[in-house]
Write a protein that holds these residues in place. Structure first.
Motif, PDB file in Angstrom:
ATOM      1  N   ILE A   1      -0.546   2.948   6.171  1.00  0.00           N
ATOM      2  CA  ILE A   1       0.340   4.064   6.468  1.00  0.00           C
ATOM      3  C   ILE A   1       0.231   5.078   5.345  1.00  0.00           C
ATOM      4  CG2 ILE A   1       2.723   4.790   6.846  1.00  0.00           C
ATOM      5  CD1 ILE A   1       3.264   2.115   8.113  1.00  0.00           C
TER       6      ILE A   1
ATOM      7  N   GLU B   1      10.890   9.315   4.575  1.00  0.00           N
ATOM      8  CA  GLU B   1      11.057  10.348   5.593  1.00  0.00           C
ATOM      9  C   GLU B   1      12.143   9.993   6.603  1.00  0.00           C
ATOM     10  OE1 GLU B   1       7.156  12.281   6.807  1.00  0.00           O
ATOM     11  OE2 GLU B   1       6.435  10.386   5.974  1.00  0.00           O
TER      12      GLU B   1
ATOM     13  N   SER C   1       2.411   5.900   0.792  1.00  0.00           N
ATOM     14  CA  SER C   1       1.060   5.401   1.034  1.00  0.00           C
ATOM     15  C   SER C   1       1.061   3.905   0.748  1.00  0.00           C
ATOM     16  CB  SER C   1       0.060   6.137   0.143  1.00  0.00           C
ATOM     17  OG  SER C   1      -1.259   5.770   0.453  1.00  0.00           O
TER      18      SER C   1
ATOM     19  N   LYS D   1      -1.411   9.123   9.980  1.00  0.00           N
ATOM     20  CA  LYS D   1      -0.092   8.554   9.726  1.00  0.00           C
ATOM     21  C   LYS D   1      -0.161   7.027   9.627  1.00  0.00           C
ATOM     22  CE  LYS D   1       4.545   8.684   9.892  1.00  0.00           C
ATOM     23  NZ  LYS D   1       5.408   9.342   8.928  1.00  0.00           N
ATOM     24  N   LYS D   2      -0.746   6.379  10.637  1.00  0.00           N
ATOM     25  CA  LYS D   2      -0.738   4.923  10.682  1.00  0.00           C
ATOM     26  C   LYS D   2      -2.007   4.415  11.362  1.00  0.00           C
ATOM     27  CE  LYS D   2       2.162   1.151  12.501  1.00  0.00           C
ATOM     28  NZ  LYS D   2       3.403   0.871  13.247  1.00  0.00           N
TER      29      LYS D   2
ATOM     30  N   SER E   1       1.525   8.838   4.565  1.00  0.00           N
ATOM     31  CA  SER E   1       2.336  10.017   4.864  1.00  0.00           C
ATOM     32  C   SER E   1       2.901  10.457   3.520  1.00  0.00           C
ATOM     33  CB  SER E   1       3.416   9.690   5.893  1.00  0.00           C
ATOM     34  OG  SER E   1       4.206   8.597   5.457  1.00  0.00           O
ATOM     35  N   LYS E   2       4.226  10.560   3.421  1.00  0.00           N
ATOM     36  CA  LYS E   2       4.804  10.780   2.095  1.00  0.00           C
ATOM     37  C   LYS E   2       4.818   9.497   1.293  1.00  0.00           C
ATOM     38  CE  LYS E   2       7.553  14.891   2.981  1.00  0.00           C
ATOM     39  NZ  LYS E   2       8.901  15.523   2.936  1.00  0.00           N
TER      40      LYS E   2
ATOM     41  N   SER F   1      10.272   3.926   4.110  1.00  0.00           N
ATOM     42  CA  SER F   1       9.859   5.308   4.305  1.00  0.00           C
ATOM     43  C   SER F   1      10.852   6.259   3.642  1.00  0.00           C
ATOM     44  CB  SER F   1       9.768   5.626   5.802  1.00  0.00           C
ATOM     45  OG  SER F   1       9.518   7.010   5.997  1.00  0.00           O
TER      46      SER F   1
END
Length: 201
Positions: free
Chosen positions: A55, A194, A60, A2-3, A57-58, A192
């Motif tokens: 980072i 998300e 980048s 994730k990070k 996740s959904k 983000s």
């Protein structure tokens, strides 16, 4: 993953926070950032001057952080965490981006006046996989956004103390004023997909 956080010393801050004016500057920054991430935290930095966050996740993205200034660019590579060692691969041709590849890319973008004709001549001499990589980097959407708290150039609503700078070329860049200072976590949250959207009011 994730990070992932990387601590920057003052030399890296000076290098990574050079003004971005073109895609060439973005590509150079990406390659130098990958070199740093491949090395990892070998020696602890006693007096950190800033941070870099990867980072994935959904979204980048890479985030670069120092006092009162943060900026981010899209990260166009696949990331694999292999026994706590990061590996990077081109999303376009599965080429592994290692130290040799980053050096080859940087050699095509020397720190001098950029000559497009010489660039294409040099690019033609490279392997097909490297040509595909370079072409993909030239055309990828880098999503550059910078946050500044800039008391020296503060000028009412023309140049607000706290603001976002969006894009980097002189033809497209603009500022988005903020009513208060912004911490890096807020900026990450804002970008983000998300988390809930932020609104301009």
């Amino acid at each position: 993953m994730k990070k992932k956080e990387f601590i920057l010393d003052h030399y890296q801050i000076d290098d990574f926070f050079k003004p971005i004016r073109s895609k060439r500057d973005v590509i150079i920054l990406l390659m130098k950032s990958i070199k740093l991430m491949l090395i990892g935290d070998i020696t602890p930095i006693k007096e950190p001057s800033g941070h870099m966050y990867l980072i994935v996740s959904k979204m980048s993205r890479l985030f670069y952080v120092k006092k009162d200034k943060y900026f981010t660019i899209g990260f166009p590579f696949k990331v694999i965490n292999n026994e706590n060692r990061l590996e990077f691969y081109s999303s376009f041709n599965e080429l592994k981006i290692d130290n040799q590849i980053t050096s080859n890319v940087l050699a095509l973008f020397p720190n001098k006046i950029f000559d497009l004709e010489i660039f294409f001549e040099d690019l033609y001499c490279q392997s097909e996989s490297l040509r595909v990589l370079i072409t993909s980097l030239i055309t990828y959407e880098d999503g550059y956004i910078r946050y500044d708290c800039d008391p020296e150039r503060k000028n009412g609503r023309l140049h607000p103390l706290n603001h976002y700078d969006l894009f980097y070329s002189s033809n497209t860049t603009f500022k988005l004023g903020l009513n208060k200072s912004l911490d890096i976590e807020k900026m990450i949250d804002c970008l983000s997909i998300e988390t809930e959207c932020h609104f301009i009011e």
